[in-house]
Design an enzyme around this catalytic site. Structure first.
Site, PDB file in Angstrom:
ATOM      1  N   SER A 181       8.520   0.449  -5.370  1.00 26.26           N
ATOM      2  CA  SER A 181       7.070   0.369  -5.430  1.00 26.26           C
ATOM      3  C   SER A 181       6.621   1.409  -6.149  1.00 26.26           C
ATOM      4  CB  SER A 181       6.447   0.001  -4.257  1.00 26.26           C
ATOM      5  OG  SER A 181       6.219   1.393  -3.342  1.00 26.26           O
ATOM      6  N   LYS A 182       5.311   1.653  -6.301  1.00 24.03           N
ATOM      7  CA  LYS A 182       4.580   2.561  -7.011  1.00 24.03           C
ATOM      8  C   LYS A 182       5.336   4.154  -6.271  1.00 24.03           C
ATOM      9  CE  LYS A 182       0.903   0.384  -8.989  1.00 24.03           C
ATOM     10  NZ  LYS A 182      -0.616   0.158  -9.011  1.00 24.03           N
TER      11      LYS A 182
END
Ligand code: GLU
Length: 476
Positions: A258-259
C-alpha cells in the site's frame, strides 16, 4: 469488429497466435502490482511472438481520470512495455456492448428484470433472516412454461444474464491450478443497469472476446469474476481463454502492499533513482523464477518467461533487493548515460554543471559506490556547487592544525602537475613535511572541497575537480 463475429467464432486451439492484454482501470497510478501484471502479459506475448493489447477500463466514470490514463501510459512507456494494439477505451465501446446485450436478449441468454432496488433489499433481508445466502430470486427469469409477472407501469428494467442453474464452472488456472465453482452458487448477474449502461464484468467479457484474447493474465483480486465471465463467454458461443491469476504482492513487512510502503507509482521509482532495467528485473522475480537466476536482462526474461513457473503464493516486496539490483545495473551503465541522467536531476535542483568538471568523469568516481541515481546526483552535486561545511564538521576536521596542513598542501598543489600520481605525491610530501598521518590531511581536504569526510580516492577526486576549482575552494 462486426456483430456477427461473436456468433461465427470458431473454437480456437492452443496453437492459435497468442494475444494478451493489460486492462488497467485509470483510477490512480500504475503501481507495482499493475506494472508486474503488465510485464507478465507483455512478456508472454513477446515470448510467443504474439500481440499485446492495452485496454483502458474507464467505465467507472466517477473514479476514472485523464491524469490517471496518462500516468498509466507514462509508466508503460518508461518501462518500455510497448503494446501492439490500443489503447482501447471502454467508454468508446458502449455501442458495441449494447449491441451484444441486444443479441443476448434476442437469444434468451439475458432477460429484463423489473425488480426494484427496494424489492431487492427486502428480498435479501428476508433471505438473511432465514439464514440463506442473499441472492436474486429469479422472479423475472424466463423459464419454459413459467408465467412472468405483469410488467409494472413506468418500471425500469436492468438486464440480467441467465446464468446456468446446474453444473460447474471450471477452469485450469495457469497459476492456481484447477478451480471449480457450482453454478448454484451464482445468481443472475446484472449486465446492464436501468439506465442502459453495461456493467464491469460484462464489458470485460465483450472486450476479451472481440479482442481475441487467448490468455487473460491478471491479479487474483479478479478470480471471483472469472466464473461469471466464463459463463457469459460460453453463452456467447465463444472459446474461453486461458486464465492466469497472479497472486498479490505484499509489502516488505508482509502486509498488503500500500501507500505506506513508499513508492506507489512506478514513476516514483524513476524519480527515486531506479533504472528501468533494475525495476523490470525486479518485477520479473516477483512471483516468477527461472532456477536460481536473479540477474537477467529483459531479453533473457522474455526468452525464459512462461506461466508454469509463477508461484501461487503471495510475493513479498523487498526494497533491499531492488536496491542491490539497481546498484548492479548502475555499474553496467555507460558514464555518458549516467551523466545524462544525473544532469537532468541536477538541473531540477538548479545545479548548473556547465563550466564545472566533466560530469561523466565525476560520475565514474561514484558509479561503483551508489545504489540509486539520486545518491549519484547527491554525490556529484558538490563538485558543481560548493557545499556549505557544517559547523560540526568544521569543528571536527578544520581546526588550526588541519588548516595549517591544507595551506601547506595548497602550495604544493599549485605547483604540481595535475595527474593522480603527482597529486598523491603532493599529499604524501605534505604529510611527511608536517609529521602527520595521511587521514589527518586527506579528511580535512575532503571536507574543505566537498563538505563530506568520505569520498572516493582523494587523488582521483582532485584530478577530476581540476586545479582551479580545488585551489579556489581551499582558499575559501
Ligand atoms: N480493470 C481491472 C483492474 O484494473 C483489470 C481487469 C482484468 O484484467 O480483467 O484491476
Amino acid at each position: 469488429m462486426t456483430a456477427s463475429r461473436i456468433l461465427r467464432r470458431t473454437p480456437h486451439s492452443m496453437s492459435k497466435p497468442v494475444r494478451t492484454r493489460f486492462a488497467p482501470s485509470p483510477t490512480g497510478f500504475l503501481h507495482i502490482g499493475g506494472a508486474r501484471t503488465a510485464l507478465f502479459s507483455w512478456a508472454y506475448a513477446r515470448r510467443h511472438g504474439g500481440q499485446f493489447i492495452l485496454r483502458i477500463e474507464d467505465t467507472d466514470v466517477a473514479r476514472s481520470t485523464p491524469e490517471a490514463v496518462q500516468a498509466i501510459l507514462d509508466g508503460m512507456n518508461w518501462l518500455e512495455l510497448g503494446w501492439d494494439e490500443g489503447p482501447f477505451y471502454q467508454m468508446q465501446r458502449m455501442d458495441r456492448y449494447k449491441q451484444v446485450i441486444a443479441q443476448m436478449l434476442e437469444a434468451g441468454t439475458a432477460y429484463r428484470c423489473y425488480t426494484t432496488p427496494a424489492e431487492l433489499d427486502a428480498m435479501r433481508e428476508a433471505q438473511r433472516a432465514r439464514g440463506e445466502k442473499p441472492r436474486y430470486d429469479g422472479t423475472w427469469r424466463p423459464e419454459a412454461g413459467k408465467a412472468l409477472p405483469a410488467i409494472p407501469a413506468d418500471a425500469q428494467a436492468v438486464i440480467r444474464f441467465r446464468n446456468p442453474l446446474d453444473g460447474l464452472v471450471a477452469w485450469d488456472d495457469l497459476v492456481k491450478g484447477r478451480i471449480e465453482i457450482a453454478n448454484a452458487e451464482m445468481d443472475d448477474l446484472v449486465i446492464a443497469r436501468a439506465d442502459g449502461t453495461p456493467t464491469y464484468n460484462f464489458c470485460v467479457v465483450v472486450d476479451d472476446l472481440d479482442m481475441g484474447i487467448t490468455q487473460v493474465i491478471r491479479g487474483d483480486d479478479h478470480v471471483n469474476n472469472t466464473p461469471r465471465q466464463i459463463n457469459i463467454l460460453k453463452a456467447l458461443g465463444a472459446e474461453v481463454p486461458q486464465y492466469a491469476h497472479l497472486s498479490m504482492i505484499l509489502g516488505d513487512d508482509g502486509t498488503k502492499l500500500s501507500k505506506r510502503h513508499g513508492a506507489v507509482s512506478v514513476m516514483q521509482y524513476d524519480e527515486d533513482g531506479y533504472l528501468k532495467e533494475a525495476v523490470i528485473n525486479y518485477l520479473a522475480r516477483l512471483g516468477w523464477s527461472h532456477g536460481d537466476e536473479e540477474v537477467f536482462s529483459r531479453e533473457q526474461f522474455v526468452e525464459w518467461f512462461d506461466l508454469d513457473h509463477i508461484t501461487p503464493s503471495a510475493a513479498q516486496f523487498n526494497t533491499e533487493k531492488l536496491k542491490w539490483l539497481n546498484a548492479h545495473y548502475i555499474k553496467l551503465t555507460t558514464p555518458e548515460a549516467l551523466a545524462a541522467d544525473v544532469e537532468r536531476r541536477l538541473v531540477a535542483r538548479n545545479v548548473d554543471t556547465t563550466g564545472g568538471p566533466d560530469l561523466a568523469a565525476v560520475v565514474m568516481l561514484y558509479r561503483e559506490r551508489v545504489s540509486t541515481l539520486v545518491e549519484l546526483a547527491d554525490s556529484v552535486a558538490p563538485y558543481y556547487v560548493k557545499p556549505a561545511v557544517s559547523e560540526e564538521l568544521a569543528a571536527q576536521h578544520l581546526g588550526d592544525t588541519a588548516r595549517g596542513a591544507l595551506a601547506a598542501l595548497r602550495a604544493r598543489l599549485e605547483a604540481a602537475s595535475w595527474d593522480k600520481v603527482a597529486l598523491s605525491a603532493a599529499i604524501k610530501e605534505t604529510c611527511t613535511e608536517l609529521g602527520m598521518k595521511m587521514p589527518q590531511v586527506a579528511i580535512p581536504l575532503r571536507v574543505a572541497l566537498l563538505g563530506v569526510p568520505q569520498t572516493p580516492s582523494i587523488d582521483a577526486v582532485l584530478e577530476v575537480m581540476g586545479r582551479e576549482r580545488v585551489l579556489a575552494r581551499l582558499d575559501a
